[in-house]
Every structure is written in C-alpha cells, then in structure tokens.
Enzyme design. Structure first.
Site, PDB file in Angstrom:
ATOM      1  N   GLU A 190      -5.523  -8.658  -0.221  1.00  0.00           N
ATOM      2  CA  GLU A 190      -6.268  -8.301   0.989  1.00  0.00           C
ATOM      3  C   GLU A 190      -7.725  -8.095   0.602  1.00  0.00           C
ATOM      4  O   GLU A 190      -8.028  -7.231  -0.234  1.00  0.00           O
ATOM      5  CB  GLU A 190      -5.721  -7.027   1.658  1.00  0.00           C
ATOM      6  CG  GLU A 190      -4.380  -7.178   2.336  1.00  0.00           C
ATOM      7  CD  GLU A 190      -3.995  -5.948   3.151  1.00  0.00           C
ATOM      8  OE1 GLU A 190      -4.912  -5.272   3.679  1.00  0.00           O
ATOM      9  OE2 GLU A 190      -2.787  -5.666   3.238  1.00  0.00           O
TER      10      GLU A 190
ATOM     11  N   GLU B 255       0.821  -1.218   0.000  1.00  0.00           N
ATOM     12  CA  GLU B 255       0.000   0.000   0.000  1.00  0.00           C
ATOM     13  C   GLU B 255       0.857   1.272   0.000  1.00  0.00           C
ATOM     14  O   GLU B 255       0.659   2.178   0.819  1.00  0.00           O
ATOM     15  CB  GLU B 255      -0.956  -0.003   1.195  1.00  0.00           C
ATOM     16  CG  GLU B 255      -1.993  -1.106   1.121  1.00  0.00           C
ATOM     17  CD  GLU B 255      -3.014  -1.066   2.250  1.00  0.00           C
ATOM     18  OE1 GLU B 255      -2.868  -0.236   3.180  1.00  0.00           O
ATOM     19  OE2 GLU B 255      -3.960  -1.878   2.234  1.00  0.00           O
TER      20      GLU B 255
END
Length: 491
Positions: free
Chosen positions: A276, A157
């Site tokens: 995720e 991220e």
C-alpha cells in the site's frame, strides 16, 4: 527488475468495486457487469498485479459470502467502513475481472476475525483442481480450472487499533507462522507476505517487525510496508521529497529483517511487499468511516482529487521503489478506482485519468530490464522535514532486449529549474527517443471528467545530446522521463 512493482489494490471500500470496477447497467458494462471503460484505463495504466479484497475490509470478511449464486449471497455489515456489503462481487467475479484486465491476483486472507482453517479453505477453493468439496464448489460455480493464485497476504495491518481483530506482534507472528505452515502443506511454492507495522509512525514500528519475524521468519517470504503521503502545513518542499521517507522506511525494515535472519543464522532473505502506497489527504478526508444506524452500500469515501504536484510526488515514490527493487519485489499503489486512485468514475457516466495516472503509466511501460546504479553529484536543497537532500532524484533502467535506457528524474526544488547532465560513460548513445515532463507549472491543477488532461506528460524540448551524454533542463517541481537508445551498457 520485478514487474510486480507496478501493482495496484482493490478493496471493498467506498466506490472502488461498486460503480468502479463493476456496474451492471452502465453503458459500457460487459456481460459480467464490468465497466469496459475502466478496464481499458487499467490496461493503459500498466498494472501488473492487484491485491484483493483488502485492506481493513478483509479482517472481518467471510470469503464464502462472495461465491455461489448471486441471488443467494447474504448481505453483511462491513465493520471496517460502516457500509453494507451486498457480496454481489466476490472472489469468482474478481478472478474473471483480472483475466479481462490481464493482471495477476494477490489474495489477502482474514487473520482478524478468522484464522488458519478459513485461510486453507479459501486456498482449496481457489487453487485445487477438483475432487474435494470446495474445489468442486468452485467448479459448480463456473470456474472449471484452478485460479492458481501464488502470492498471498497473511492478514492486513494487524497492529492497527482500527483493525477488527487487532493482535500483538507475538500473537500475530505465531498465527501467521501456523497459517503459512498449513498453506504450504497444500503448495510449498506459495509466496506468503507477513504484515509489517501499519506505517512508519506507529509506536509498534520496529519491534513489531522484529517480533513477527522472530516467530515466522522461515515460514514467510515477504513482509509488508504501507505508507501514504500528503503535504503538512503547506510545506511543498518536504512533500516533493516524500521519497526520502520511503527510502528510509525500506532501508530500516530491510535492516530489521536481516538482523533477525542473522540471529537465526539463516541463509534466507526476507523480501519486501510495499503493498500500500500513494498520496492520500488523510487530514482532509479522515479514514474513520461514518457511524450511526445508516449502513449505506458503496458510499463515496476517500475520493481524493489529485493535483499536478501530487503526480510529481507519485513519480518520485516510483523512483524509490525502483531504486530498492533488489529487496522490494512487489508493490501496490492504493487504490485502483475512485478511492485514493489514479482512475475516477461517475456512476452511469464517464471514467477519466487523475493526474497521478500519468507517471505511473509511463514508468510501468518503460521501466524494464535492469535497474542501474545512478550516482547523483549536484546541488542540494533544504527541507524542514528531511534536512539537506539532493535537489534532483533519479533512477535509470536498461532493457537489453530493446537497447533502451530510461532515466526517471524529479526536480524537488519548488522554484528553481535544474540543469542536468545525464552522463552515460561506459555506454554508447545512439540518440534520444523521447523526453517528457509533468509539473513545473500550475501545480494545483486537477483533472476532472470535463478537463481530464492537466497532467498529460508534455515534450521536454531541452534535451540535447552532448559529448558527456545528454543535457536537459528540469522545470521546478517536476517529474521527467528521458528515453535513450544505447548500446554497450555495463550492468
């Protein structure tokens, strides 16, 4: 169909590791301190891969802290979750754990506060057979054989302002490219995952994927997607249709990746690692960690307790992943234990299955072989978020080895049952093996240590063979798995 669709995720966050996977002194702990009750549930869940060690945690993690004699490992402040990391559990413990769980590892490297050199060092420690400083260190630490980790995530991220070491797309893309090139000098057959946007709602979405892949297209194999879902303003109808968002997200990233490939005149296709995904009540338990002078060890964080409705949504998200398995070749439900997880534990006490455990376990066990095209022809339902959508979502798999066809269905209508005909024209039905349903009643029920079976799949006795295939009734707001014995299936 890639078995890696049924992966999970372990991060040094909250109680995922400590009192989750690992709790020396627990009545079920083995000689390595691993909870055997949790290991049994992980095997039952059917997890195939586990991504480690993060997550936000990885962006300030020194992997060297987690190897060697435990009593000599330094405790460090974890800047991601405002916790004290003891490093009692590290890479070597994780690799022993995955061996006992019979899953494959996915390893993430720190490209937040660290870079190419540290990533290559970790690769050498993990995968080199011996004769070099770091490989011999691994051997001295008790692991004579290389770990053979083949799938690696290049950071996590990296567009997120919450990330330690946040970078611009171009900066990150160049670092990912440089790191990938260096890692491939050790092993050209590694599979490498570049970070996509942190989620679809990021202001960087789209341009981030384009710019990262412009820098690293030929050096990486997959790009990551992350998505979490929760009901907004008590809008259950839109929540049940969360797979619509996942479908659109996958399709958008696929189109962006292919456009970069077309501009580069490349014959290569970038695949997707949806590494995720889950239901996560972020509004009820914000992801911002506590602050102040106290840095606790493994505090309870993000411990969502899931309802039957959440289990139906998870079943629908699995349908989306299966439907896109031509491009989504790896996926990880986040996380495995205690932290937004299908498995919960009490320190020193019981472990139990959350409601979301059941659709995952059944899908992982029975979705095998080829994913079939499913033509949906039926009624629609209206949602505030997604407009008119199919009332029933579905996907099917066919296992030529066993002769089993499995159909997964979600009735996304909150109040109305759905009468469904599964038409298998082109195949010869030999009978119904099983039909089970989750949902339909008491959508707010949750499992607890004392009452762990609210979302146990129950037999759906409405399934009947007919000339056109199988007819059945789907309760409102429900997930159903129909297993058929079939022959002469055209794939």
């Amino acid at each position: 169909m890639p078995r890696r669709l049924f992966g999970s995720f372990v991060e040094h966050l909250g109680r995922c590791v400590y009192t989750g996977l690992y709790e020396p002194g627990h009545p079920t702990a083995d000689a390595d301190g691993f909870r055997r009750d949790v290991l049994a549930l992980v095997r039952e869940l059917g997890v195939t891969t586990v991504r480690y060690p993060g997550g936000n945690f990885v962006s300030s993690y020194r992997w060297e802290d987690g190897v060697g004699p435990v009593d000599q490992r330094p405790a460090r402040l974890d800047l991601a979750w405002h916790s004290l990391e003891t490093n009692e559990f590290g890479l070597d413990e994780f690799m022993r754990w995955v061996g006992k769980a019979d899953v494959d590892p996915i390893m993430a490297v720190n490209l937040g506060t660290r870079g190419t050199a540290e990533a290559v060092d970790l690769l050498e420690y993990a995968n080199h057979r011996g004769g070099s400083h770091l490989a011999d260190q691994r051997r001295d630490n008790g692991a004579a054989d290389p770990y053979g980790i083949t799938l690696w995530c290049l950071g996590n991220e990296m567009d997120g302002p919450w990330q330690v070491g946040q970078r611009s797309a171009t900066e990150y893309g160049r670092l990912a490219s440089q790191t990938a090139k260096a890692m491939r000098r050790f092993d050209p057959d590694l599979e490498l995952v570049a970070c996509g946007s942190s989620h679809l709602g990021m202001p960087t979405f789209g341009a981030w994927e384009r710019d990262v892949l412009t820098e690293a297209y030929e050096d990486v194999d997959l790009i990551s997607l992350h998505a979490y879902y929760q009901p907004v303003d008590d809008d259950l109808a839109s929540f049940l249709a969360s797979a619509e968002d996942m479908d659109r997200y996958i399709d958008a990233v696929t189109a962006i990746a292919d456009s970069v490939g077309a501009i580069r005149r490349s014959t290569k296709k970038i695949m997707i690692a949806f590494d995720e995904w889950n239901v996560w009540y972020q509004s009820a338990a914000p992801s911002n960690p506590p602050s102040g002078e106290d840095w606790p060890v493994a505090p309870p964080l993000l411990e969502d307790h899931y309802s039957v409705a959440d289990a139906v949504v998870v079943g629908g998200l699995l349908i989306s992943l299966l439907r896109h398995s031509d491009r989504v070749t790896a996926a990880c439900q986040a996380q495995l234990v205690n932290v937004i997880a299908p498995i919960m534990t009490e320190p020193g006490g019981a472990a139990w299955r959350q409601t979301i455990f059941h659709p995952f376990a059944r899908t992982a066990r029975h979705a095998r072989g080829a994913v079939l095209d499913v033509l949906r022809d039926g009624s629609t339902t209206s949602t505030d978020r997604f407009g008119e959508i199919d009332a029933v979502d579905a996907v099917s798999t066919w296992d030529d080895d066993t002769g089993e066809m499995t159909v997964f269905l979600v009735n996304r209508v909150v109040t109305t049952p759905a009468e469904v005909t599964v038409d298998v024209t082109g195949a010869r039905l030999a009978g119904i093996i099983e039909c089970v349903t989750v949902g339909g009643t008491d959508l707010h029920a949750k499992n607890t240590a004392d009452g762990p079976d609210h979302a146990e799949p129950r037999p759906n006795g409405t399934a009947r063979s007919a000339d056109t295939g199988v007819q059945l009734t789907l309760p409102p707001a429900s997930w159903t798995m129909l297993r058929l014995r079939a022959t002469d299936v055209t794939t």
